[in-house]
Design a protein around this motif. Structure first.
Motif, PDB file in Angstrom:
ATOM      1  N   SER A  58      36.075  26.994  39.842  1.00  0.00           N
ATOM      2  CA  SER A  58      37.207  27.662  40.495  1.00  0.00           C
ATOM      3  C   SER A  58      36.953  29.157  40.592  1.00  0.00           C
ATOM      4  O   SER A  58      37.280  29.790  41.602  1.00  0.00           O
ATOM      5  CB  SER A  58      38.499  27.396  39.717  1.00  0.00           C
ATOM      6  N   LEU A  59      36.370  29.732  39.539  1.00  0.00           N
ATOM      7  CA  LEU A  59      36.070  31.163  39.558  1.00  0.00           C
ATOM      8  C   LEU A  59      35.057  31.493  40.645  1.00  0.00           C
ATOM      9  O   LEU A  59      35.182  32.513  41.336  1.00  0.00           O
ATOM     10  CB  LEU A  59      35.547  31.603  38.189  1.00  0.00           C
ATOM     11  N   SER A  81      44.756  26.986  32.483  1.00  0.00           N
ATOM     12  CA  SER A  81      44.663  28.428  32.739  1.00  0.00           C
ATOM     13  C   SER A  81      45.965  28.985  33.303  1.00  0.00           C
ATOM     14  O   SER A  81      46.281  30.151  33.135  1.00  0.00           O
ATOM     15  CB  SER A  81      43.519  28.716  33.717  1.00  0.00           C
ATOM     16  N   ASN A  82      46.718  28.146  34.044  1.00  0.00           N
ATOM     17  CA  ASN A  82      48.081  28.484  34.476  1.00  0.00           C
ATOM     18  C   ASN A  82      48.168  29.692  35.392  1.00  0.00           C
ATOM     19  O   ASN A  82      49.155  30.418  35.375  1.00  0.00           O
ATOM     20  CB  ASN A  82      48.977  28.715  33.252  1.00  0.00           C
ATOM     21  N   HIS A 112      38.221  41.188  36.042  1.00  0.00           N
ATOM     22  CA  HIS A 112      39.346  41.703  36.833  1.00  0.00           C
ATOM     23  C   HIS A 112      40.338  40.575  37.137  1.00  0.00           C
ATOM     24  O   HIS A 112      41.557  40.778  37.050  1.00  0.00           O
ATOM     25  CB  HIS A 112      38.816  42.300  38.137  1.00  0.00           C
ATOM     26  N   ALA A 113      39.819  39.395  37.477  1.00  0.00           N
ATOM     27  CA  ALA A 113      40.693  38.248  37.763  1.00  0.00           C
ATOM     28  C   ALA A 113      41.526  37.883  36.544  1.00  0.00           C
ATOM     29  O   ALA A 113      42.711  37.554  36.657  1.00  0.00           O
ATOM     30  CB  ALA A 113      39.852  37.050  38.210  1.00  0.00           C
ATOM     31  N   HIS A 114      40.925  37.968  35.356  1.00  0.00           N
ATOM     32  CA  HIS A 114      41.668  37.698  34.122  1.00  0.00           C
ATOM     33  C   HIS A 114      42.725  38.770  33.869  1.00  0.00           C
ATOM     34  O   HIS A 114      43.857  38.457  33.482  1.00  0.00           O
ATOM     35  CB  HIS A 114      40.711  37.633  32.932  1.00  0.00           C
ATOM     36  N   ARG A 115      42.365  40.033  34.106  1.00  0.00           N
ATOM     37  CA  ARG A 115      43.299  41.128  33.801  1.00  0.00           C
ATOM     38  C   ARG A 115      44.541  41.092  34.681  1.00  0.00           C
ATOM     39  O   ARG A 115      45.635  41.440  34.230  1.00  0.00           O
ATOM     40  CB  ARG A 115      42.584  42.482  33.962  1.00  0.00           C
ATOM     41  N   VAL A 116      44.384  40.705  35.937  1.00  0.00           N
ATOM     42  CA  VAL A 116      45.523  40.724  36.857  1.00  0.00           C
ATOM     43  C   VAL A 116      46.194  39.358  36.971  1.00  0.00           C
ATOM     44  O   VAL A 116      47.123  39.192  37.757  1.00  0.00           O
ATOM     45  CB  VAL A 116      45.104  41.209  38.258  1.00  0.00           C
ATOM     46  N   GLY A 117      45.748  38.372  36.164  1.00  0.00           N
ATOM     47  CA  GLY A 117      46.422  37.089  36.139  1.00  0.00           C
ATOM     48  C   GLY A 117      45.995  36.094  37.195  1.00  0.00           C
ATOM     49  O   GLY A 117      46.646  35.059  37.380  1.00  0.00           O
ATOM     50  N   LEU A 118      44.883  36.375  37.901  1.00  0.00           N
ATOM     51  CA  LEU A 118      44.395  35.414  38.891  1.00  0.00           C
ATOM     52  C   LEU A 118      43.635  34.269  38.240  1.00  0.00           C
ATOM     53  O   LEU A 118      43.406  33.237  38.864  1.00  0.00           O
ATOM     54  CB  LEU A 118      43.485  36.116  39.901  1.00  0.00           C
ATOM     55  N   ALA A 119      43.239  34.451  36.993  1.00  0.00           N
ATOM     56  CA  ALA A 119      42.525  33.416  36.259  1.00  0.00           C
ATOM     57  C   ALA A 119      42.949  33.485  34.801  1.00  0.00           C
ATOM     58  O   ALA A 119      43.389  34.530  34.317  1.00  0.00           O
ATOM     59  CB  ALA A 119      41.008  33.600  36.386  1.00  0.00           C
TER      60      ALA A 119
END
Length: 525
Positions: free
Chosen positions: A459-460, A297-298, A444-451
């Motif tokens: 982890s999520l 996921s990086n 939201h986590a995906h959109r801002v790069g946290l996931a």
């Protein structure tokens, strides 16, 4: 199949070195060790004794005393590389490590990765054209000779440089070299390493030049690889995952970082904390494992930046000196609509545009593409808008020929809100409080790069409470600011309750405000 010879530079913790060597050679890979000559002789003796019967381990035939920023680190690496070249003819790759590094992938994964990518992995950015060096000396590293260690003899180090400047002793870089810079943690193919030794045998001037440069481990191999290898065969990245704090210090990893480390697109990680016993045990077992799949996921760096900055929000948007006496105008009214879900605020504003003639602008301080009139360039970028925010707002009032203007803001922009609320104009703040489902927070986590797309569900689940608390924290900060003209509407409240507040906030007839509150799908995700 790829076989890796690890080049280990170390100076302490013999037990950890022995363990690291045994773990990395257990599956057929190799290791060449240079143990700093400054370290205790008994420590080196214990390492030699413990690894004497391991045919996949060798030692640099020449040991030297190493110092940070000195040529000695490069020389030690060359000694260890030379031993590895001689002792391990089947090694296809040479991977630079320190004693603080540990594998975060299996040997099976690493070998397959290198087989699929026939290139050298080494950061190499143009020394003069890139911004890799953030602070401190830059060209002086190369153009003057450095005989003293800056950390040990700071006064002599800078006195020597200043004297050379005064006497005009600036030197030339070897003409055919384009100096590169990058991380010292690289992975090179065998033929590349052999070409480097061949070049050094012919070009003593290269060694003489780098012997007196400052921090040559960030430039020596980076420059020579780019000099010898076609650009198409270089991947300008390190395969070792590392992060730095705001103070330039490496971030340490602990026991609870195991899942995060495995999800990064790297083969090793640095630095593993000496206290992370459980993490070391789990990662030590991992390298020899088979059939392990990794969900890459990086998001490590973006997640770290998000978490560490929550507790020390600074004055990033502090008022500039030329704006302190400026004002939007005493007779003007600025209405700020604050909402974390931008699409909700945009729906409300779009309905408002259709119902009234009050100019309204979306997230102009957050979205580069927000439609704005040409204001002479001040609107061209987010940084310019923020830097000259009061001037920008005055120009927008004048452009729309109005004394009432509506803008949208994210709850994180508290300093901007504070600045506008301190102005002599009338500033009103409308906060839209939305409900946040777990699915929305994951998005939201995906959109801002946290996931990333492959971030493990476990982890999520650990991340969600932190994100939710952060949103609540931003909302509470706005309420605690004590703005004199503050209104809040909530997704959980009825349309009639919200309509009454909207009517008061925008100074609208109740029926118009009710239409706003009943905007179709207003709070839908």
């Amino acid at each position: 199949m790829a076989k890796i010879a690890y080049i280990l530079l170390c100076h302490k913790d013999p037990e950890a070195i022995i363990q690291q060597a045994e773990q990395l050679t257990a599956v057929g890979d190799y290791m060449s060790i240079h143990f700093d000559r400054r370290a205790k002789p008994e420590d080196y003796a214990s390492i030699q004794k413990a690894l004497a019967n391991n045919p996949n381990v060798c030692f640099a035939k020449t040991r030297i005393k190493c110092g940070w920023g000195e040529w000695s680190l490069v020389q030690a690496t060359l000694h260890a590389l030379h031993s590895a070249i001689e002792e391990f003819p089947r090694a296809t790759h040479f991977y630079m490590l320190s004693g603080d590094c540990m594998a975060i992938k299996t040997a099976e994964y690493a070998h397959d990765f290198l087989d699929r990518n026939d290139c050298d992995f080494i950061e190499s950015f143009d020394f003069f054209g890139s911004d890799w060096i953030k602070t401190g000396m830059k060209e002086e590293r190369l153009t003057y000779r450095h005989f003293f260690n800056e950390r040990k003899n700071k006064a002599l180090f800078y006195a020597s440089v200043n004297l050379q400047k005064k006497l005009g002793l600036r030197r030339e870089i070897p003409g055919d070299l384009q100096v590169q810079i990058g991380s010292q943690w690289w992975c090179l193919r065998r033929r590349t390493v052999e070409c480097i030794f061949d070049l050094l045998a012919e070009r003593k001037d290269i060694i003489r030049f780098f012997q007196t440069t400052w921090i040559p481990d960030e430039t020596f191999f980076q420059t020579l690889v780019r000099h010898l290898v076609p650009g198409s065969e270089i991947d300008s990245r390190t395969l070792t995952f590392l992060m730095f704090t705001d103070y330039g210090m490496p971030v340490n990893f602990y026991n609870d970082h195991y899942d995060l480390l495995l999800s990064q697109d790297f083969l090793f990680a640095r630095k593993i904390s000496p206290d992370a016993k459980e993490l070391k045990l789990r990662l030590g077992r991992l390298y020899a494992a088979q059939g392990v799949s990794f969900q890459i996921s990086n998001e490590g760096r973006s997640l770290y930046n998000f978490l560490v900055k929550r507790g020390r929000i600074g004055r990033r948007f502090a008022t500039r000196f030329w704006e302190k006496e400026s004002s939007l105008g005493r007779e003007r009214e600025l209405m700020i609509v604050v909402c974390k879900k931008w699409h909700v605020a945009k729906r409300l504003i779009e309905q408002l545009r259709q119902s009234t003639n009050i100019p309204a602008i979306d997230y102009l301080f957050h979205e580069e593409g927000t439609p704005l009139p040409d204001l002479g360039g001040i609107q061209a970028s987010l940084s310019k808008r923020t830097r000259h925010r009061r001037a920008l707002m005055r120009m927008l009032f004048e452009y729309f020929d109005t004394n009432r203007l509506i803008i949208c803001m994210d709850p994180s922009a508290l300093e901007l809100m504070n600045d506008f609320n301190s102005d002599r104009s009338t500033t009103r703040t409308l906060q839209i409080e939305c409900d946040f489902s777990d699915d929305y927070l994951i998005g939201h986590a995906h959109r801002v790069g946290l996931a990333g797309e492959r971030t493990p569900q476990q982890s999520l689940e650990r991340l969600l409470p932190t994100i939710r608390n952060d949103i609540v924290y931003e909302s509470d900060r706005i309420r605690d600011s004590g703005y004199s003209n503050y209104t809040i509407i909530r997704e959980s409240d009825s349309a009639e309750e919200n309509a009454d507040r909207l009517a008061q906030f925008f100074s609208l007839p109740f029926e118009t405000a009710k239409d706003l509150a009943q905007t179709p799908h207003l709070f839908a995700d």
